[in-house]
Design a protein around this motif. Structure first.
Motif, mmCIF file in Angstrom:
data_model
loop_
_atom_site.group_PDB
_atom_site.id
_atom_site.type_symbol
_atom_site.label_atom_id
_atom_site.label_comp_id
_atom_site.label_asym_id
_atom_site.label_seq_id
_atom_site.Cartn_x
_atom_site.Cartn_y
_atom_site.Cartn_z
ATOM 1 N N GLN A 204 0.829 -1.205 0.000
ATOM 2 C CA GLN A 204 0.000 0.000 0.000
ATOM 3 C C GLN A 204 0.865 1.257 0.000
ATOM 4 O OE1 GLN A 204 -2.322 -1.240 3.451
ATOM 5 N NE2 GLN A 204 -4.171 -1.349 2.175
ATOM 6 N N ALA A 205 1.976 1.224 0.743
ATOM 7 C CA ALA A 205 2.884 2.371 0.748
ATOM 8 C C ALA A 205 3.510 2.583 -0.630
ATOM 9 C CB ALA A 205 3.981 2.169 1.803
ATOM 10 N N ALA A 206 3.882 1.492 -1.297
ATOM 11 C CA ALA A 206 4.444 1.595 -2.643
ATOM 12 C C ALA A 206 3.413 2.158 -3.613
ATOM 13 C CB ALA A 206 4.921 0.218 -3.108
ATOM 14 N N THR A 207 2.170 1.731 -3.459
ATOM 15 C CA THR A 207 1.097 2.229 -4.327
ATOM 16 C C THR A 207 0.897 3.725 -4.112
ATOM 17 O OG1 THR A 207 0.026 0.063 -4.159
ATOM 18 C CG2 THR A 207 -1.306 1.892 -4.997
ATOM 19 N N MET A 208 0.893 4.155 -2.866
ATOM 20 C CA MET A 208 0.739 5.575 -2.555
ATOM 21 C C MET A 208 1.902 6.383 -3.115
ATOM 22 S SD MET A 208 -1.131 7.916 -1.289
ATOM 23 C CE MET A 208 -2.339 6.930 -0.359
ATOM 24 N N TRP A 209 3.124 5.832 -3.000
ATOM 25 C CA TRP A 209 4.293 6.533 -3.534
ATOM 26 C C TRP A 209 4.141 6.734 -5.044
ATOM 27 C CZ3 TRP A 209 8.108 6.320 -7.111
ATOM 28 C CH2 TRP A 209 9.191 7.177 -6.941
ATOM 29 N N LEU A 210 3.673 5.706 -5.744
ATOM 30 C CA LEU A 210 3.473 5.827 -7.185
ATOM 31 C C LEU A 210 2.401 6.869 -7.514
ATOM 32 C CD1 LEU A 210 3.680 2.077 -8.288
ATOM 33 C CD2 LEU A 210 5.264 3.911 -8.937
ATOM 34 N N MET A 211 1.335 6.876 -6.756
ATOM 35 C CA MET A 211 0.278 7.859 -6.988
ATOM 36 C C MET A 211 0.810 9.284 -6.836
ATOM 37 S SD MET A 211 -2.891 6.021 -4.982
ATOM 38 C CE MET A 211 -3.927 7.488 -5.124
ATOM 39 N N GLN A 212 1.721 9.477 -5.910
ATOM 40 C CA GLN A 212 2.235 10.815 -5.622
ATOM 41 C C GLN A 212 3.389 11.219 -6.530
ATOM 42 O OE1 GLN A 212 3.242 10.286 -1.512
ATOM 43 N NE2 GLN A 212 1.165 10.741 -0.753
ATOM 44 N N ASN A 213 4.085 10.229 -7.120
ATOM 45 C CA ASN A 213 5.326 10.550 -7.824
ATOM 46 C C ASN A 213 5.391 10.118 -9.286
ATOM 47 O OD1 ASN A 213 7.360 11.530 -5.566
ATOM 48 N ND2 ASN A 213 6.209 9.817 -4.705
ATOM 49 N N ALA A 214 4.436 9.312 -9.742
ATOM 50 C CA ALA A 214 4.541 8.787 -11.101
ATOM 51 C C ALA A 214 3.878 9.670 -12.146
ATOM 52 C CB ALA A 214 3.950 7.383 -11.171
#
Length: 598
Positions: free
Chosen positions: A499-509
């Motif tokens: 979930q943290a990786a998914t959130m990071w992608l949402m914020q940075n991809a």
């Protein structure tokens, strides 16, 4: 010499105890899949794979396929006869439509048969495997006449099928393809061009080969929007359904390749061959993806299958090979040395293979069942949820299980030491055969990009959120069960990392797409670990329930499940943190150097 025994008991555990497949007997296809029928099919499939396909694996690899001057191809000795037994025993009809000669059983059972046959002889199993994908495309996108003309013989196995996408100058980027389709009087097309890497493109085991070919109709738009799909038979099919005149399609050569030598991987030349449009003009990719998705799940199963047979042979060798003494003291004092299975590092490799294989099998069949439910469930929401799971898991199963399959084949080879490097013992063939599964039907980097770039956001992230909820609910429901804590705590930690990786992608991809590309493979494997861990949680729940009721004399089987699950959580699940760390580092260190500096 290598050995193989189909994992019948473990498969029945997944089907009957984990999935409870008999709970769906109110649905079409499942009504005839009673427990005794399922057990009979699985047992016989295991016997057939072990006794008919497996003995030809090493010899087929050594001999390979041979192309004659006229373009015909001879498969290795024994392949034609083994395929005839496959056809005559009806193995290709299990889950196909009864209207065209199929048995109409769940596709989940075909996934089992596919694993057994792929373990036993990956190269030989690919001939009917490609046919399944072609059948699916014609069933889904063909018109009534096309279904009536091609499906009965293909389902029967008298005819086989292929998929023709790749050209010398383009693979994944199909918008670049050049194969032409020129309209002819009567509604057919003249297909001209060259396709490469065509598995089972030409052989001597079937009366006809039905090629499904991507081509661009004259005047069609450039790029992927102008691609159509065509049925191009090796022999033109007469009105009475018999094979007629030879079509303008020939095998120009057989690829000299690293593995799967028993499968004819062909360069196919189309010289104004007669083809028939399937589906709508310029909508060929949609039709082809029916085949591609079928094939990608099948390739994921190949990764599992090679991992399984490599593991089985590594276990046999580790039990028999004596070398050194146990660090804890001699285990075989009557011998000059202990069997190498006593050494922790050998156990590390064996347990890694076993933990991946058993969870991978559960994930494949869990997903295959959802594939059935996506078509057959009576409730629309259940069909939607099942379809969402299938779409989300297809790149994970293909990418993760084939990467792990190759890794595990290498681990098995390592256990054999020098004997693993020579042909006699069979390990080097498993390594060579496993390697292609990471490449074809969309290289694994493409699977990772598909997961991150398309599947996560599809339908507003509905499938992803449902997965998070399903795994999270399982952890919460079992949070206070002390016997489940060794499973649920690491699983919840892995889910948190995902979930943290998914959130990071949402914020940075979005602002920097390279971040998504740089993260994609790590994200796919992080996702795979959580999915496999979830399967272990489910299996342990079943195993503990059985043990609490006496296990009906099979305590060791269930206790081994608990031990393997604990290893997975202790040794493999912590890798989610490393994946998260790499994802969160972004793309900068990966993309900073100029291309000419490499």
């Amino acid at each position: 010499m290598p050995t193989y025994q189909a994992p019948v008991a473990d498969t029945l555990f997944v089907l009957n105890e984990l999935l409870g497949i008999d709970r769906y007997n109110n649905l079409p296809r499942f009504s005839d899949a009673s427990p005794d029928v399922v057990e009979a099919i699985i047992g016989e499939a295991g016997r057939f794979a072990t006794e008919v396909f497996f003995p030809l694996n090493q010899s087929g690899d050594a001999e390979g396929c041979h192309r004659a001057a006229d373009g015909s191809v001879r498969t290795p000795k024994g392949f034609k006869e083994a395929y005839a037994q496959f056809r005559d025993n009806g193995w290709g009809t299990i889950s196909t439509d009864p209207e065209y000669g199929g048995q109409g059983l769940p596709h989940t059972l075909s996934a089992v048969v596919n694993e057994f046959l792929s373990s036993a002889n990956m190269a030989l199993s690919m001939y009917p495997g490609l046919t399944r994908g072609a059948i699916a495309a014609i069933e889904t996108h063909g018109d009534v006449a096309q279904k009536a003309r091609y499906l009965p013989k293909m389902i029967e196995g008298t005819w086989t099928g292929t998929m023709n996408l790749t050209e010398p100058h383009c693979g994944t980027d199909l918008g670049l393809l050049r194969t032409r389709a020129t309209p002819k009087p009567g509604g057919s097309y003249a297909i001209s061009g060259q396709k490469i890497f065509i598995s089972a493109g030409e052989h001597d085991m079937a009366e006809n080969i039905i090629h499904l070919v991507l081509a661009r109709i004259d005047g069609a738009p450039a790029g992927t929007k102008g691609i159509s799909l065509f049925i191009v038979p090796k022999f033109i099919v007469n009105e009475d359904g018999s094979a007629g005149a030879r079509n303008g399609v020939t095998c120009g050569s057989i690829e000299e390749k690293m593995g799967i030598h028993g499968n004819a991987t062909c360069v196919m030349n189309y010289d104004e061959a007669t083809g028939y449009l399937i589906g709508e003009a310029d909508k060929g990719l949609r039709a082809m993806f029916t085949m591609m998705n079928e094939a990608r799940l099948g390739v994921g199963i190949q990764g599992l299958a090679i991992s399984e047979i490599a593991y089985q042979n590594a276990v046999v060798y580790a039990r028999e090979r004596v070398q050194g003494r146990s660090l804890a003291g001699a285990k075989a004092p009557d011998k000059a040395a202990d069997p190498i299975i006593v050494h922790p590092d050998v156990r590390r490799m064996l347990m890694t293979m076993r933990a991946i294989n058993e969870a991978g099998r559960a994930l494949v069949l869990w997903t295959a069942l959802r594939g059935d439910l996506s078509h057959l469930a009576s409730d629309e929401k259940e069909r939607e949820a099942a379809d969402d799971w299938m779409g989300l898991m297809t790149p994970v199963i293909k990418g993760v299980l084939t990467d792990k399959g190759f890794d595990n084949a290498v681990l098995a080879q390592q256990i054999f030491g020098g004997h693993g490097y020579v042909r006699e013992w069979g390990m080097e063939q498993f390594v060579r055969d496993a390697r292609i599964a990471q490449i074809y039907e969309g290289a694994n980097g493409i699977q990772a990009l598909d997961l991150v770039g398309r599947k996560l956001a599809q339908n507003g992230g509905r499938a992803l959120q449902a997965f998070f909820k399903e795994v999270g609910t399982f952890c919460e429901e079992n949070r206070h069960d002390e016997t489940m804590a060794p499973l649920t705590k690491p699983l919840k930690k892995g889910l948190n990392d995902l979930q943290a990786a998914t959130m990071w992608l949402m914020q940075n991809a979005m602002a920097k797409p390279d971040n998504a590309g740089a993260a994609s493979t790590d994200y796919m494997h992080l996702f795979g670990l959580v999915a496999l861990g979830y399967m272990w949680g489910r299996m342990v729940k079943v195993a503990q329930e059985k043990l609490s009721h006496g296990a009906n004399g099979h305590s060791a089987f269930y206790e081994n499940k608990l031990a393997t699950a604990r290893f997975f959580m202790d040794r493999l699940m912590p890798e989610t943190a490393a994946h998260l760390a790499r994802i969160s580092s972004g793309a900068d260190s990966m993309m900073t150097m100029n291309a000419d500096a490499f």
